[in-house]
Design an enzyme around this catalytic site. Structure first.
Site, PDB file in Angstrom:
ATOM      1  N   TRP A 255      66.271  63.118  16.414  1.00  0.00           N
ATOM      2  CA  TRP A 255      67.048  63.275  17.639  1.00  0.00           C
ATOM      3  C   TRP A 255      67.513  64.706  17.833  1.00  0.00           C
ATOM      4  O   TRP A 255      67.652  65.173  18.972  1.00  0.00           O
ATOM      5  CB  TRP A 255      68.202  62.277  17.667  1.00  0.00           C
ATOM      6  CG  TRP A 255      67.668  60.887  17.759  1.00  0.00           C
ATOM      7  CD1 TRP A 255      67.704  59.906  16.816  1.00  0.00           C
ATOM      8  CD2 TRP A 255      66.924  60.335  18.850  1.00  0.00           C
ATOM      9  NE1 TRP A 255      67.045  58.777  17.246  1.00  0.00           N
ATOM     10  CE2 TRP A 255      66.557  59.017  18.496  1.00  0.00           C
ATOM     11  CE3 TRP A 255      66.534  60.825  20.107  1.00  0.00           C
ATOM     12  CZ2 TRP A 255      65.808  58.196  19.345  1.00  0.00           C
ATOM     13  CZ3 TRP A 255      65.806  60.005  20.951  1.00  0.00           C
ATOM     14  CH2 TRP A 255      65.455  58.709  20.570  1.00  0.00           C
TER      15      TRP A 255
ATOM     16  N   ASP B 200      76.138  64.861  19.465  1.00  0.00           N
ATOM     17  CA  ASP B 200      75.478  63.607  19.833  1.00  0.00           C
ATOM     18  C   ASP B 200      75.948  62.567  18.823  1.00  0.00           C
ATOM     19  O   ASP B 200      75.520  62.555  17.677  1.00  0.00           O
ATOM     20  CB  ASP B 200      73.960  63.774  19.786  1.00  0.00           C
ATOM     21  CG  ASP B 200      73.214  62.471  20.082  1.00  0.00           C
ATOM     22  OD1 ASP B 200      73.859  61.431  20.281  1.00  0.00           O
ATOM     23  OD2 ASP B 200      71.960  62.516  20.094  1.00  0.00           O
TER      24      ASP B 200
ATOM     25  N   LYS C 202      74.232  51.306  20.565  1.00  0.00           N
ATOM     26  CA  LYS C 202      74.345  51.142  19.119  1.00  0.00           C
ATOM     27  C   LYS C 202      75.666  50.459  18.749  1.00  0.00           C
ATOM     28  O   LYS C 202      75.688  49.405  18.148  1.00  0.00           O
ATOM     29  CB  LYS C 202      74.282  52.499  18.411  1.00  0.00           C
ATOM     30  CG  LYS C 202      73.265  53.479  18.943  1.00  0.00           C
ATOM     31  CD  LYS C 202      71.843  53.124  18.579  1.00  0.00           C
ATOM     32  CE  LYS C 202      70.905  54.266  18.964  1.00  0.00           C
ATOM     33  NZ  LYS C 202      69.503  53.970  18.636  1.00  0.00           N
TER      34      LYS C 202
END
Length: 361
Positions: A102, A172, A196
């Site tokens: 990511w 993030d 999530k």
């Protein structure tokens, strides 16, 4: 209904109590005669839902008053492009810590709009650790410093908040937000996809320090300008209303569980159960992540004999332990154990791992 334990990395398991409440309110929210999916986002009913969601998230994370809480669409992916447009003037340099997939995706997108300096990378060891901060090669006047607090694929998690050294720190936090306490005041911005730990896919949350707003590039599209949402209470356009509603229920659920500190204690216990099964297997299972950076949210592991992978997955599914196949880029297995995964699920997986190792080892 058969009880299963869903170890998906996202969209991920939601609290059972929340799903039951969504079910009960599906056709009639609080006597309004409407489903949340049918409400005007300008009406008082949704206004209450949005206000409570923001207030509860502020309580959970102790968000200071000088930060805006924004509910957006487009997930974290869209914000990879929004970051440089809002916070990095043309020709400026931004600093990135590269700890996995990511981070790399964000770097690729941000590099379209700004110069990117990789202050440190763990790619030399297949993204299995967090580089020591003393080795970071920073840009003194960087527009911002960015890191991903938890990499879902490699199972690498920061166990500290990096020093910002005078530049805005942007994180993030998609996969470990609400899983442990964070001092929001140390960040310029936090952003996270909801799917999530916070709710269904389709909602993203940005927590932005107010002084960083209003500095977007002149050619930034209105819909990609954080100030558009801040000035309009997250409702510049029609927001992802149903997703915000579910996220709000998740926030209330976490508060009822004792808040973020209580979730951290549970998450440590849950992760320890699975890591113990790996570490006690005499090499039958292996976790590639450095001990100091093992994630509490995503636990990747491989079998010493890859020929057993399919048998392991089939046996797990027969025991209603689902979505354990590792990401295609790394193989093996991955157990994602976000806030809503109960301890019983982690124990069931550990018991199966021990049983499978005795049978096949």
């Amino acid at each position: 209904m058969t009880q299963v334990f869903n170890f998906s990395s996202g969209p991920a398991v939601l609290p059972h109590e929340v799903l039951l409440q969504v079910q009960a309110e599906m056709l009639d929210w609080h006597g309004s005669g409407m489903s949340v999916m049918e409400m005007s986002h300008r009406g008082p009913e949704f206004g209450q839902i949005l206000a409570e969601a923001e207030a509860d998230l502020r309580t959970l994370m102790a968000i200071p008053e000088n930060y805006k809480v924004l509910f957006l669409q487009g997930g974290a992916h869209l914000q990879f492009a929004m970051l440089p447009l809002n916070f990095a003037p043309v020709g400026s340099t931004v600093d990135f810590v590269n700890t996995g997939h990511w981070s790399k995706v964000a770097i690729k997108e941000v590099s379209r709009y700004a110069n990117v300096n990789i202050v440190a990378s763990s790619e030399d060891k297949n993204f299995s650790y967090v580089p020591d901060e003393s080795s970071w090669q920073r840009t003194p006047d960087a527009a911002f410093l960015h890191y991903c607090s938890n990499e879902t694929i490699g199972g690498v998690e920061f166990n500290h908040i990096p020093q910002a050294n005078g530049v805005p720190l942007i994180c993030d936090m998609s996969s470990n937000i609400l899983s442990r306490p964070f001092d929001v005041s140390q960040f310029g911005m936090i952003y996270a996809g909801a799917q999530k730990n916070m709710g269904p896919s389709g909602v993203a949350v940005s927590i932005v320090r107010s002084d960083l707003l209003g500095k977007a590039r002149s050619d930034t599209p209105t819909m990609l300008n954080y100030k558009s949402y801040a000035d309009n209470g997250s409702m510049y356009n029609t927001p992802p209303s149903f997703g915000i509603y579910v996220a709000g229920l998740v926030y209330k659920h976490v508060l009822q569980q004792g808040g973020v500190a209580a979730m951290e204690a549970k998450n440590i216990e849950k992760a320890n159960v699975i890591y113990a099964a790996i570490d006690a297997s005499n090499g039958f299972y292996h976790c590639p992540t450095a001990l100091a950076n093992r994630s509490r949210m995503n636990i990747p592991f491989t079998l010493a004999d890859q020929q057993l992978d399919q048998a392991f997955l089939e046996g797990a599914e027969a025991r209603h332990l689902l979505q354990l196949k590792g990401h295609r880029s790394v193989g093996g297995m991955r157990a994602s154990i976000y806030n809503a995964m109960p301890l019983a699920g982690c124990q069931a997986l550990a018991d199966y791992m021990n049983e499978f190792a005795k049978m096949k080892g």
